[in-house]
Design a protein around this motif. Structure first.
Motif, PDB file in Angstrom:
ATOM      1  N   ILE A  29       8.623  46.873   0.365  1.00 51.51           N
ATOM      2  CA  ILE A  29       8.612  48.120  -0.384  1.00 51.51           C
ATOM      3  C   ILE A  29       9.432  47.926  -1.652  1.00 51.51           C
ATOM      4  CG2 ILE A  29       9.220  50.574  -0.329  1.00 51.51           C
ATOM      5  CD1 ILE A  29       8.955  50.434   2.726  1.00 51.51           C
ATOM      6  N   GLU A  30       8.790  47.975  -2.785  1.00 49.37           N
ATOM      7  CA  GLU A  30       9.444  47.618  -4.046  1.00 49.37           C
ATOM      8  C   GLU A  30      10.537  48.591  -4.445  1.00 49.37           C
ATOM      9  OE1 GLU A  30       6.609  47.004  -7.118  1.00 49.37           O
ATOM     10  OE2 GLU A  30       5.503  45.433  -6.044  1.00 49.37           O
ATOM     11  N   SER A  31      10.401  49.869  -4.070  1.00 51.50           N
ATOM     12  CA  SER A  31      11.337  50.892  -4.544  1.00 51.50           C
ATOM     13  C   SER A  31      12.673  50.896  -3.806  1.00 51.50           C
ATOM     14  CB  SER A  31      10.690  52.277  -4.435  1.00 51.50           C
ATOM     15  OG  SER A  31      10.366  52.560  -3.082  1.00 51.50           O
ATOM     16  N   ILE A  32      12.799  50.123  -2.737  1.00 51.47           N
ATOM     17  CA  ILE A  32      14.022  50.134  -1.939  1.00 51.47           C
ATOM     18  C   ILE A  32      15.155  49.456  -2.701  1.00 51.47           C
ATOM     19  CG2 ILE A  32      15.095  49.350   0.216  1.00 51.47           C
ATOM     20  CD1 ILE A  32      13.026  51.599   0.496  1.00 51.47           C
ATOM     21  N   LYS A  33      16.297  50.133  -2.779  1.00 48.45           N
ATOM     22  CA  LYS A  33      17.467  49.577  -3.441  1.00 48.45           C
ATOM     23  C   LYS A  33      18.114  48.504  -2.559  1.00 48.45           C
ATOM     24  CE  LYS A  33      17.105  52.397  -6.914  1.00 48.45           C
ATOM     25  NZ  LYS A  33      16.690  51.908  -8.261  1.00 48.45           N
ATOM     26  N   VAL A  34      18.801  47.574  -3.191  1.00 51.80           N
ATOM     27  CA  VAL A  34      19.410  46.458  -2.471  1.00 51.80           C
ATOM     28  C   VAL A  34      20.408  46.946  -1.430  1.00 51.80           C
ATOM     29  CG1 VAL A  34      20.920  44.445  -2.708  1.00 51.80           C
ATOM     30  CG2 VAL A  34      19.065  44.801  -4.343  1.00 51.80           C
ATOM     31  N   LYS A 149      21.281  39.837  -5.260  1.00 50.57           N
ATOM     32  CA  LYS A 149      20.206  40.373  -6.082  1.00 50.57           C
ATOM     33  C   LYS A 149      18.889  40.195  -5.344  1.00 50.57           C
ATOM     34  CE  LYS A 149      22.493  39.272 -10.476  1.00 50.57           C
ATOM     35  NZ  LYS A 149      22.388  38.539 -11.754  1.00 50.57           N
ATOM     36  N   ARG A 150      17.980  41.139  -5.580  1.00 53.86           N
ATOM     37  CA  ARG A 150      16.679  41.059  -4.931  1.00 53.86           C
ATOM     38  C   ARG A 150      15.667  40.412  -5.864  1.00 53.86           C
ATOM     39  NH1 ARG A 150      12.821  45.996  -2.679  1.00 53.86           N
ATOM     40  NH2 ARG A 150      11.093  44.627  -2.063  1.00 53.86           N
ATOM     41  N   ILE A 151      14.819  39.551  -5.278  1.00 51.83           N
ATOM     42  CA  ILE A 151      13.732  38.907  -6.000  1.00 51.83           C
ATOM     43  C   ILE A 151      12.406  39.419  -5.434  1.00 51.83           C
ATOM     44  CG2 ILE A 151      12.597  36.710  -6.508  1.00 51.83           C
ATOM     45  CD1 ILE A 151      15.263  35.349  -6.320  1.00 51.83           C
ATOM     46  N   ASN A 152      11.489  39.774  -6.297  1.00 50.05           N
ATOM     47  CA  ASN A 152      10.192  40.259  -5.829  1.00 50.05           C
ATOM     48  C   ASN A 152       9.414  39.137  -5.155  1.00 50.05           C
ATOM     49  OD1 ASN A 152      10.557  42.893  -6.771  1.00 50.05           O
ATOM     50  ND2 ASN A 152       9.742  42.399  -8.797  1.00 50.05           N
ATOM     51  N   ASN A 153       8.819  39.464  -4.014  1.00 47.22           N
ATOM     52  CA  ASN A 153       8.023  38.511  -3.253  1.00 47.22           C
ATOM     53  C   ASN A 153       6.926  39.289  -2.541  1.00 47.22           C
ATOM     54  OD1 ASN A 153       7.389  36.972  -0.565  1.00 47.22           O
ATOM     55  ND2 ASN A 153       8.413  35.450  -1.837  1.00 47.22           N
ATOM     56  N   PRO A 154       5.694  38.772  -2.501  1.00 44.31           N
ATOM     57  CA  PRO A 154       4.597  39.538  -1.900  1.00 44.31           C
ATOM     58  C   PRO A 154       4.657  39.653  -0.383  1.00 44.31           C
ATOM     59  CG  PRO A 154       3.853  37.347  -2.544  1.00 44.31           C
ATOM     60  CD  PRO A 154       5.232  37.510  -3.090  1.00 44.31           C
ATOM     61  N   ASP A 155       5.449  38.813   0.277  1.00 48.13           N
ATOM     62  CA  ASP A 155       5.441  38.769   1.735  1.00 48.13           C
ATOM     63  C   ASP A 155       6.771  39.092   2.399  1.00 48.13           C
ATOM     64  OD1 ASP A 155       2.687  37.889   1.855  1.00 48.13           O
ATOM     65  OD2 ASP A 155       3.411  35.942   1.159  1.00 48.13           O
ATOM     66  N   PHE A 172      15.169  34.986   3.051  1.00 52.56           N
ATOM     67  CA  PHE A 172      13.847  35.582   3.205  1.00 52.56           C
ATOM     68  C   PHE A 172      13.825  36.370   4.514  1.00 52.56           C
ATOM     69  CE2 PHE A 172      13.528  31.903   0.573  1.00 52.56           C
ATOM     70  CZ  PHE A 172      12.507  32.132  -0.345  1.00 52.56           C
ATOM     71  N   PHE A 173      13.500  37.676   4.438  1.00 54.10           N
ATOM     72  CA  PHE A 173      13.530  38.541   5.616  1.00 54.10           C
ATOM     73  C   PHE A 173      12.148  39.108   5.917  1.00 54.10           C
ATOM     74  CE2 PHE A 173      17.802  38.641   3.881  1.00 54.10           C
ATOM     75  CZ  PHE A 173      18.595  38.468   5.007  1.00 54.10           C
ATOM     76  N   ASP A 174      11.839  39.193   7.199  1.00 56.46           N
ATOM     77  CA  ASP A 174      10.595  39.803   7.663  1.00 56.46           C
ATOM     78  C   ASP A 174      10.587  41.290   7.315  1.00 56.46           C
ATOM     79  OD1 ASP A 174       8.734  41.127   9.759  1.00 56.46           O
ATOM     80  OD2 ASP A 174       8.338  38.991  10.025  1.00 56.46           O
ATOM     81  N   THR A 175       9.465  41.805   6.856  1.00 53.04           N
ATOM     82  CA  THR A 175       9.385  43.203   6.440  1.00 53.04           C
ATOM     83  C   THR A 175       9.203  44.165   7.615  1.00 53.04           C
ATOM     84  OG1 THR A 175       6.998  43.035   6.079  1.00 53.04           O
ATOM     85  CG2 THR A 175       8.427  42.581   4.189  1.00 53.04           C
ATOM     86  N   GLU A 176       8.842  43.641   8.794  1.00 56.02           N
ATOM     87  CA  GLU A 176       8.588  44.516   9.942  1.00 56.02           C
ATOM     88  C   GLU A 176       9.779  44.638  10.872  1.00 56.02           C
ATOM     89  OE1 GLU A 176       4.581  44.709  11.634  1.00 56.02           O
ATOM     90  OE2 GLU A 176       4.116  42.919  10.468  1.00 56.02           O
ATOM     91  N   ASN A 177      10.484  43.522  11.139  1.00 56.01           N
ATOM     92  CA  ASN A 177      11.634  43.602  12.044  1.00 56.01           C
ATOM     93  C   ASN A 177      12.954  43.252  11.359  1.00 56.01           C
ATOM     94  OD1 ASN A 177      11.569  40.792  11.806  1.00 56.01           O
ATOM     95  ND2 ASN A 177      10.666  40.473  13.808  1.00 56.01           N
ATOM     96  N   PHE A 178      12.888  42.913  10.063  1.00 60.95           N
ATOM     97  CA  PHE A 178      14.062  42.619   9.238  1.00 60.95           C
ATOM     98  C   PHE A 178      14.841  41.383   9.702  1.00 60.95           C
ATOM     99  CE2 PHE A 178      13.409  47.265   9.086  1.00 60.95           C
ATOM    100  CZ  PHE A 178      13.043  47.370   7.744  1.00 60.95           C
ATOM    101  N   LYS A 179      14.217  40.558  10.557  1.00 57.32           N
ATOM    102  CA  LYS A 179      14.858  39.309  10.965  1.00 57.32           C
ATOM    103  C   LYS A 179      14.687  38.265   9.866  1.00 57.32           C
ATOM    104  CE  LYS A 179      16.578  38.759  14.286  1.00 57.32           C
ATOM    105  NZ  LYS A 179      17.982  39.034  14.658  1.00 57.32           N
TER     106      LYS A 179
END
Length: 255
Positions: A29-34, A149-155, A172-179
């Protein structure tokens, strides 16, 4: 349910959205702040006090490929103990907050000292907690204490830490379980050598999500090394013993 959301909305307005939660998603989700992202990543970290595992390890370099069995035991922020076996025990390692103890039976050598030996090889400044984090699938750095800092990544959710003078770290963190899926370090002291720690598989044991497999690879001073760790058996005992004694007659490894 409607009443719940009404109260939640009022609460968020009053505190200025301080408790915003990042929901699982198949894509970042791009809008999420760090800051909000880190709060959720911290919640996904496993809190393990006593941990024991049997691991199948495969070590590969230019000259050799070797498989061995490893017994791992750790107590959070107290010690980490490893015993490597090829049919019979061939090496043991004990790490505490202050010291590292190691011996191997082939060349009859031992090491006793601080973490300088490990960090001189890797070009890092790791200690006991960092090594323990690696084995249980947590970020090596304390994310809440770092300037990330956050870097944009499609996955993946990707965070980078460039505050260290010795290395830059990318997570690099999983977008579903944040692991965490990968921890990547570019080592400035070793001509931009790379250390990568990947987590392709996780498993759930007694309610905790911990690694099923860890893939470690490094390219340091032109030498490539790969270590694959497959967690065969995992448990959380009430007590742990750490049988370790430096043998007599061994020669000390000199830095």
């Amino acid at each position: 349910m409607v009443k719940y959301f009404k109260y939640s909305l009022v609460f968020l307005i009053i505190i200025g959205c301080k408790s915003l939660t990042v929901l699982p998603s198949k894509k970042p989700i791009e809008s999420i702040k760090v800051k909000r992202l880190i709060e959720n990543l911290k919640k996904s970290e496993e809190r393990v006090n006593l941990f024991r595992a049997r691991i199948r390890a495969t070590y590969t370099s230019k000259k050799i490929k070797q498989s061995l069995s490893i017994n791992l035991r750790l107590k959070n922020n107290k010690f980490l103990w490893l015993s490597a076996n090829i049919l019979v025990p061939v090496a043991k390692l004990l790490m505490t907050n202050e010291k590292v103890f190691f011996y191997e039976k082939f060349q009859k050598k031992y090491y006793e000292g601080d973490y300088e030996f490990l960090n001189s090889v890797l070009g890092t400044n790791f200690g006991l907690q960092e090594i323990q984090n690696m084995f249980v699938g947590n970020p090596i750095d304390n994310l809440s204490k770092e300037n990330l800092k956050r870097i944009n990544n499609p996955d993946y959710y990707v965070l980078i830490n460039t505050a260290s003078e010795k290395f830059s770290a990318t997570y690099f963190f999983d977008t579903e379980n944040f692991k965490i899926r990968e921890q990547r370090f570019i080592l400035f002291d070793n001509k931009n050598s790379i250390l990568s720690i990947k987590y392709p598989l996780y498993q759930k044991v007694n309610g905790k999500i911990i690694p099923k497999e860890i893939q470690i690879s490094s390219l340091i001073n032109g030498d490539f090394v790969s270590i694959i760790l497959e967690f065969i058996r995992v448990d959380y005992p009430d007590k742990l013993t750490i049988p370790f004694k430096l043998p007599e007659g061994y020669s000390k490894i000199k830095l």
